[in-house]
Design an enzyme around this catalytic site. Structure first.
Site, PDB file in Angstrom:
ATOM      1  N   GLY A   6       0.816  -1.208   0.000  1.00 62.16           N
ATOM      2  CA  GLY A   6       0.000   0.000   0.000  1.00 62.16           C
ATOM      3  C   GLY A   6       0.853   1.263   0.000  1.00 62.16           C
ATOM      4  O   GLY A   6       2.009   1.242   0.422  1.00 62.16           O
ATOM      5  N   GLY A  66       1.421   5.336   1.256  1.00 63.54           N
ATOM      6  CA  GLY A  66       1.271   6.000   2.552  1.00 63.54           C
ATOM      7  C   GLY A  66       2.391   5.677   3.522  1.00 63.54           C
ATOM      8  O   GLY A  66       2.467   6.260   4.598  1.00 63.54           O
ATOM      9  N   HIS A  67       3.248   4.689   3.130  1.00 62.57           N
ATOM     10  CA  HIS A  67       4.373   4.290   3.984  1.00 62.57           C
ATOM     11  C   HIS A  67       5.711   4.696   3.362  1.00 62.57           C
ATOM     12  O   HIS A  67       6.727   4.069   3.631  1.00 62.57           O
ATOM     13  CB  HIS A  67       4.374   2.770   4.170  1.00 62.57           C
ATOM     14  CG  HIS A  67       3.123   2.232   4.786  1.00 62.57           C
ATOM     15  ND1 HIS A  67       2.754   2.559   6.070  1.00 62.57           N
ATOM     16  CD2 HIS A  67       2.156   1.425   4.308  1.00 62.57           C
ATOM     17  CE1 HIS A  67       1.603   1.937   6.349  1.00 62.57           C
ATOM     18  NE2 HIS A  67       1.225   1.264   5.293  1.00 62.57           N
ATOM     19  N   ASP A 102      -2.626  -8.012   1.064  1.00 60.32           N
ATOM     20  CA  ASP A 102      -1.513  -8.095   0.112  1.00 60.32           C
ATOM     21  C   ASP A 102      -1.387  -9.507  -0.440  1.00 60.32           C
ATOM     22  O   ASP A 102      -1.211  -9.702  -1.638  1.00 60.32           O
ATOM     23  CB  ASP A 102      -0.204  -7.658   0.789  1.00 60.32           C
ATOM     24  CG  ASP A 102      -0.173  -6.167   1.053  1.00 60.32           C
ATOM     25  OD1 ASP A 102       0.067  -5.414   0.109  1.00 60.32           O
ATOM     26  OD2 ASP A 102      -0.442  -5.758   2.197  1.00 60.32           O
ATOM     27  N   HIS A 147       0.540   0.155  11.410  1.00 60.53           N
ATOM     28  CA  HIS A 147      -0.741   0.831  11.228  1.00 60.53           C
ATOM     29  C   HIS A 147      -1.437   0.991  12.575  1.00 60.53           C
ATOM     30  O   HIS A 147      -2.601   1.341  12.646  1.00 60.53           O
ATOM     31  CB  HIS A 147      -1.675   0.041  10.320  1.00 60.53           C
ATOM     32  CG  HIS A 147      -1.042  -0.423   9.050  1.00 60.53           C
ATOM     33  ND1 HIS A 147      -0.370  -1.608   8.948  1.00 60.53           N
ATOM     34  CD2 HIS A 147      -0.977   0.169   7.834  1.00 60.53           C
ATOM     35  CE1 HIS A 147       0.081  -1.750   7.709  1.00 60.53           C
ATOM     36  NE2 HIS A 147      -0.266  -0.685   7.019  1.00 60.53           N
TER      37      HIS A 147
END
Ligand code: ADP
Ligand code: MG
Length: 593
Positions: A55, A57-58, A111, A220
């Site tokens: 994803g 955002g990291h 994932d 998260h």
């Protein structure tokens, strides 16, 4: 809590726009392919290819790990969401040089499902794929269940080593063996001091009581070991490192860490924790290892695996033998991590331009593998392709109308996004099934398009789950001349098998399977009756299954942490399945009346 304002344009475009920016930042070394993948410009022909991803955002992981002696490509999802299978496939096909592609990414359910489907799609296009999951977080499961662990910052040394190993690996299996060794020797633990915020909502990713620190918390905000009062760097560093050292001790698959061993040591900031804090921890960590006679072969310190403005830190240890030391020492260059930057390749710019202007030079052509199709029974009568198309559009309208009900059901038991995800998926389905857009010549193509529409737009676990529902038609509808009772039964039974295989849930876990499984069973039982009768029995069975899900205790997905509180309420996905089948039954009933 007030969060930092984010300098973005639209939260919904953030993932796409950051990839555009990353391509610019790479300044010719990488280019974008397909929906949202990044690929290295000059991949050596004949090499075994390395694909990473996850994803957005990291940042800078994973997409900024593509580069010289690093990954060849990365598949990038939306913010905090796994990349859809088509994104994975596009990246895999783009980097495949005909010698196999190693998929290497963090162990998260969404994932795994999306990458596995992407692997199937890439294999249909001729690629050979092997997968290794990164599961380094010792706080997320004990050593006996280490395959259940999630992947955190240990991915940085692992991907660096994998990138080096992939340059000279004889074949896919030997690369996989080396990477597996690096994974086995890598352990991490993190902690969180304050949450980051989700760009789309501005809400925190988790909550932590004032003055407390989440020891072992995931990137998260997933549950960790325990919450402890905020403390000093000198106190926290050995406490955290003890978990790593203990884990080497307790895990029967590895030797304990002992005097004379060499390690790579990584201090990762989750975003807001400053370099000052990381370096203060480094000071204590150096003493910690020195006291134990453990040599720090090399150090990485920085914000590599982040979660927006989350405050927190993680430590990772990779024990290195001579082979891993040599691989580690190979120079590398990527936006995320570089080591002894080499001279720029003079040829690169010309080559990249050619690639961006069309076609990829240096990429070996691959031949499509022939699909093996099993012989399935067929119905004598049923819906035409055009009628089946109209039926799926009516299903889309029903799901779009049910958005508030589905959102509420997921708010009660999950995270509240099911209705919006389904609405997004079925809006795309409706658009792609519009006769003005495409003309379907076969039932197989119709169902494949319907499934792909959901799969590529919904994202996350439910994109795979509900995409599979229709995508099963790609496997079962070849040569079908109509959509009758046999086709319905094959579709439901194949999708049930696919969803169970991909998601790991079983009947009774309180998921959509509890509506799908009884529906599939009834369809098979009465397969020789007319479609109108079969589909109404199927819809009834799905509805009964949804009702029965109320009494179940959630053991899968986000609701599992709610435990007993889940009893009495239906599963959101089960409601969706029952709406889908009920609408199909109503459409068929409308045809004969
Ligand atoms: P997310 O769980 O990512 O928030 P949604 O809220 O859109 O996704 O969908 C949740 C629904 O997906 C659940 O109600 C459940 O029916 C279904 N689901 C989730 N995980 C699985 C799984 N592993 N197998 C089958 N169905 C699942
Ligand atoms: Mg949800």
């Amino acid at each position: 809590m007030k969060f930092n304002p984010k300098l973005i344009n639209s939260p919904l475009d953030a993932a796409d726009e950051l990839i555009d920016g990353l391509v610019e930042a790479y300044n010719g070394e990488c280019y974008k392919v397909g929906t949202r993948s990044i690929v290295k410009s000059n991949i050596a022909s004949e090499k075994v290819a390395l694909l990473v991803g996850g994803g957005a955002g990291h940042e800078p992981i994973y997409h900024a790990m593509v580069g010289q002696n690093m990954a060849d490509g990365a598949a990038c999802g939306d913010i905090f969401a796994a990349p859809a299978p088509n994104i994975v496939k596009e990246a895999a096909v783009a980097i495949d040089q005909g010698n196999g592609v190693l998929f290497l990414y963090g162990n998260y359910a969404g994932d795994v499902m999306n990458f596995d489907l992407g692997a199937e799609q890439a294999e249909e296009e001729g690629a050979t794929v092997r997968t290794i999951l990164i599961a380094d977080d010792v706080a997320s499961a004990p050593p006996e269940r280490k395959n259940d662990r999630r992947g955190i910052a240990g991915l940085v040394p692992i991907v660096k080593i994998a990138g080096a190993a992939s340059q000279h690996a004889a074949d896919l299996d030997s690369l996989a063996d080396t990477v597996q060794k690096a994974c086995l020797q890598t352990r991490s633990i993190g902690c969180a001091m304050a949450p980051g915020s989700i760009p789309a909502t501005g809400t925190p990713t988790f909550e932590l009581e004032e003055g407390m620190l989440g020891l072992g918390m995931g990137i998260h905000g997933e549950a960790g070991v325990k919450d402890i009062p905020m403390t000093t760097a000198a106190d926290l560093t050995p406490t955290m490192l003890d978990y790593i050292v203990d884990d080497f001790e307790k895990d029967a698959d590895v030797e304990p860490l002992r005097s004379g061993d060499s390690i790579l040591f990584l201090i990762n900031s989750l975003g807001a924790t400053t370099m000052m804090e990381c370096l203060i921890c480094m000071r204590t960590a150096a003493d910690y290892f020195e006291e134990r006679g453990i040599e720090i072969f090399d150090v990485m310190v920085g914000p590599y695996v982040t979660c927006q403005e989350m405050a927190g830190i993680s430590f990772s240890v990779t024990r290195v033998d001579d082979e891993l030391k040599e691989l580690w020492s190979m120079p590398c260059q990527s936006f995320c991590y570089s080591k002894m930057q080499g001279p720029l390749d003079a040829e690169r710019h010309g080559k990249v331009q050619a690639m961006n202007e069309g076609g990829k030079s240096g990429v070996k052509a691959v031949t499509k593998k022939a699909r093996v199709q099993a012989e399935l029974s067929r119905s004598d009568s049923g819906l035409s392709v055009e009628q089946a198309r109209a039926m799926l559009v009516s299903v889309a309208d029903a799901i779009i109308a049910a958005e508030p009900e589905l959102s509420q059901a997921d708010r009660d038991l999950g995270d509240g996004d099911h209705g919006l995800g389904m609405e997004r998926g079925f809006r795309a389905l409706k658009k792609n099934l519009d006769p003005a857009v495409s003309d379907f010549s076969s039932m197989q193509e119709l169902f494949k398009t319907a499934g792909m529409s959901l799969l590529s737009t919904m994202g996350g676990a439910s994109g795979v789950v509900f995409g599979s529902l229709f995508l099963a038609g790609d496997k079962t509808m070849y040569g079908a001349e109509c959509f009758g009772s046999h086709e319905l039964s094959h579709l439901l039974n194949q999708s049930l098998a696919d969803v169970m295989k991909r998601g790991g849930a079983k009947p009774g876990d309180k998921t959509m399977i509890d509506a799908l499984a009884p529906a599939a069973a009834v369809a098979k039982e009465v397969m020789d009756q007319a479609i109108g009768d079969v589909i109404s029995s199927v819809a009834e069975a799905a509805n009964d299954g949804k009702e029965a899900s109320k009494a179940m205790l959630a053991t899968m997905g986000r609701a599992k942490t709610l435990g007993e509180k889940t009893i009495g309420l239906p599963d959101a996905g089960a409601i969706s399945v029952s709406i889908i089948l009920k609408t199909m039954a109503e459409y068929v009933a409308g045809l004969s009346s």
